[in-house]
Design a protein around this motif. Structure first.
Motif, PDB file in Angstrom:
ATOM      1  N   SER A   1      10.821  73.753  68.405  1.00 29.38           N
ATOM      2  CA  SER A   1      11.421  72.478  68.822  1.00 29.38           C
ATOM      3  C   SER A   1      11.318  71.450  67.709  1.00 29.38           C
ATOM      4  O   SER A   1      12.279  70.737  67.406  1.00 29.38           O
ATOM      5  N   VAL A   2      10.133  71.375  67.096  1.00 30.80           N
ATOM      6  CA  VAL A   2       9.951  70.441  65.971  1.00 30.80           C
ATOM      7  C   VAL A   2      10.885  70.807  64.835  1.00 30.80           C
ATOM      8  O   VAL A   2      11.534  69.933  64.231  1.00 30.80           O
ATOM      9  N   LEU A   3      11.018  72.090  64.544  1.00 26.91           N
ATOM     10  CA  LEU A   3      11.889  72.543  63.457  1.00 26.91           C
ATOM     11  C   LEU A   3      13.358  72.252  63.761  1.00 26.91           C
ATOM     12  O   LEU A   3      14.080  71.682  62.925  1.00 26.91           O
ATOM     13  N   VAL A   4      13.818  72.614  64.961  1.00 30.16           N
ATOM     14  CA  VAL A   4      15.230  72.421  65.333  1.00 30.16           C
ATOM     15  C   VAL A   4      15.578  70.938  65.373  1.00 30.16           C
ATOM     16  O   VAL A   4      16.550  70.493  64.749  1.00 30.16           O
ATOM     17  N   TYR A   5      14.786  70.149  66.108  1.00 28.07           N
ATOM     18  CA  TYR A   5      15.121  68.733  66.248  1.00 28.07           C
ATOM     19  C   TYR A   5      14.830  67.956  64.968  1.00 28.07           C
ATOM     20  O   TYR A   5      15.520  66.978  64.658  1.00 28.07           O
ATOM     21  N   GLY A   6      13.842  68.400  64.198  1.00 26.64           N
ATOM     22  CA  GLY A   6      13.598  67.775  62.899  1.00 26.64           C
ATOM     23  C   GLY A   6      14.758  68.003  61.947  1.00 26.64           C
ATOM     24  O   GLY A   6      15.175  67.101  61.216  1.00 26.64           O
ATOM     25  N   THR A   7      15.301  69.234  61.959  1.00 33.31           N
ATOM     26  CA  THR A   7      16.465  69.543  61.125  1.00 33.31           C
ATOM     27  C   THR A   7      17.675  68.725  61.561  1.00 33.31           C
ATOM     28  O   THR A   7      18.401  68.168  60.719  1.00 33.31           O
ATOM     29  N   LEU A   8      17.901  68.663  62.885  1.00 31.38           N
ATOM     30  CA  LEU A   8      19.023  67.855  63.387  1.00 31.38           C
ATOM     31  C   LEU A   8      18.874  66.393  62.980  1.00 31.38           C
ATOM     32  O   LEU A   8      19.842  65.749  62.579  1.00 31.38           O
ATOM     33  N   LEU A   9      17.656  65.868  63.073  1.00 30.92           N
ATOM     34  CA  LEU A   9      17.406  64.477  62.688  1.00 30.92           C
ATOM     35  C   LEU A   9      17.667  64.267  61.197  1.00 30.92           C
ATOM     36  O   LEU A   9      18.275  63.266  60.803  1.00 30.92           O
ATOM     37  N   ALA A  10      17.241  65.222  60.374  1.00 37.58           N
ATOM     38  CA  ALA A  10      17.457  65.100  58.931  1.00 37.58           C
ATOM     39  C   ALA A  10      18.941  65.174  58.577  1.00 37.58           C
ATOM     40  O   ALA A  10      19.422  64.426  57.722  1.00 37.58           O
ATOM     41  N   VAL A  11      19.689  66.059  59.252  1.00 36.81           N
ATOM     42  CA  VAL A  11      21.100  66.252  58.936  1.00 36.81           C
ATOM     43  C   VAL A  11      21.963  65.140  59.522  1.00 36.81           C
ATOM     44  O   VAL A  11      22.832  64.577  58.846  1.00 36.81           O
ATOM     45  N   GLN A  12      21.733  64.821  60.807  1.00 37.11           N
ATOM     46  CA  GLN A  12      22.591  63.851  61.504  1.00 37.11           C
ATOM     47  C   GLN A  12      22.081  62.419  61.407  1.00 37.11           C
ATOM     48  O   GLN A  12      22.774  61.488  61.791  1.00 37.11           O
ATOM     49  N   ARG A  13      20.843  62.247  60.951  1.00 39.54           N
ATOM     50  CA  ARG A  13      20.193  60.939  60.873  1.00 39.54           C
ATOM     51  C   ARG A  13      19.912  60.325  62.248  1.00 39.54           C
ATOM     52  O   ARG A  13      19.594  59.150  62.341  1.00 39.54           O
ATOM     53  N   ARG A  14      20.040  61.148  63.303  1.00 40.15           N
ATOM     54  CA  ARG A  14      19.763  60.649  64.657  1.00 40.15           C
ATOM     55  C   ARG A  14      19.650  61.821  65.614  1.00 40.15           C
ATOM     56  O   ARG A  14      20.143  62.912  65.329  1.00 40.15           O
ATOM     57  N   LEU A  15      18.984  61.572  66.725  1.00 38.77           N
ATOM     58  CA  LEU A  15      18.960  62.507  67.842  1.00 38.77           C
ATOM     59  C   LEU A  15      19.469  61.762  69.069  1.00 38.77           C
ATOM     60  O   LEU A  15      19.280  60.551  69.187  1.00 38.77           O
ATOM     61  N   GLU A  16      20.104  62.492  69.978  1.00 38.31           N
ATOM     62  CA  GLU A  16      20.524  61.880  71.232  1.00 38.31           C
ATOM     63  C   GLU A  16      19.290  61.611  72.078  1.00 38.31           C
ATOM     64  O   GLU A  16      18.247  62.246  71.906  1.00 38.31           O
ATOM     65  N   LYS A  17      19.414  60.686  73.020  1.00 40.62           N
ATOM     66  CA  LYS A  17      18.267  60.326  73.865  1.00 40.62           C
ATOM     67  C   LYS A  17      17.730  61.537  74.615  1.00 40.62           C
ATOM     68  O   LYS A  17      16.519  61.705  74.757  1.00 40.62           O
TER      69      LYS A  17
END
Length: 196
Positions: free
Chosen positions: A47-63
């Motif tokens: 979860s940390v890896l997937v959402y961390g990658t999404l945050l790094a690529v997209q610069r945001r996560l959905e709520k």
């Protein structure tokens, strides 16, 4: 694609949970692989890896992604710290009920219900339809949370299977029903063609 990415940690959790417990040596350290506790550790790490990658690529996560990540860290962390799967069993119900609360709160906060904020850019519907659709999501999340809680504490042997496949199946059925409902109302709103 985005929905699949959100399921990667859950799929990895399921795979590791189903493995026969064994000890593996890696870089001079011994690790247990298989069963609920190693699966929980994999769930947290992935979860940390997937959402961390999404945050790094997209610069945001959905709520919803933030909520899922925090719940995973909190309930998964307590499961490992106290060596009790009871905490993990509460994760799905609590997350579902928090989603229900968010959808419900949107009836009183802002000028659009949550489902309209999420889908309004792609679909144009009358306000009463958006309201009914939002209420349907509230009911779905409440039901899903209750179903997860019931299975987790009543059917110990299958709760992980239900968490992965039962919840996914319920979601797919609900989305199909929502699609049928939306198609009916979008068709009704389509301009009538002249029969000249």
């Amino acid at each position: 694609m985005k929905q699949f990415i959100d399921f990667i940690p859950l799929i990895l959790f399921f795979i590791v949970y189903k493995l026969d417990p064994r000890t593996i040596d890696l870089a001079g350290h011994s690790f247990e692989l298989g069963g609920i506790f190693s699966a929980t550790a994999v769930l947290i790490a992935s979860s940390v890896l997937v959402y961390g990658t999404l945050l790094a690529v997209q610069r945001r996560l959905e709520k919803g992604q933030w909520l899922t990540l925090v719940a995973c860290l909190l309930f998964g962390g307590m499961t490992l710290a106290f060596h009790s799967e009871t905490f993990l069993k509460w994760k799905a119900p609590v997350v579902n009920w928090l989603f229900a609360a968010g959808f419900a709160a949107s009836h009183f906060i802002g000028n659009k219900v949550l489902i309209q904020r999420m889908m309004g850019h792609a679909v144009s519907l009358p306000q009463p339809i958006w309201t009914r659709l939002n209420i349907a999501w509230i009911a779905f999340f409440i039901f899903s949370g209750c179903a997860n809680l019931f299975v987790a504490f009543t059917f110990h042997d299958i709760w992980v299977d239900f968490k992965v496949f039962g919840s996914l199946g319920m979601t797919v059925l609900f989305l199909v029903a929502q699609g049928v409902y939306l198609a009916r109302h979008m068709h009704d709103d389509a301009p009538q063609q002249s029969k000249d």
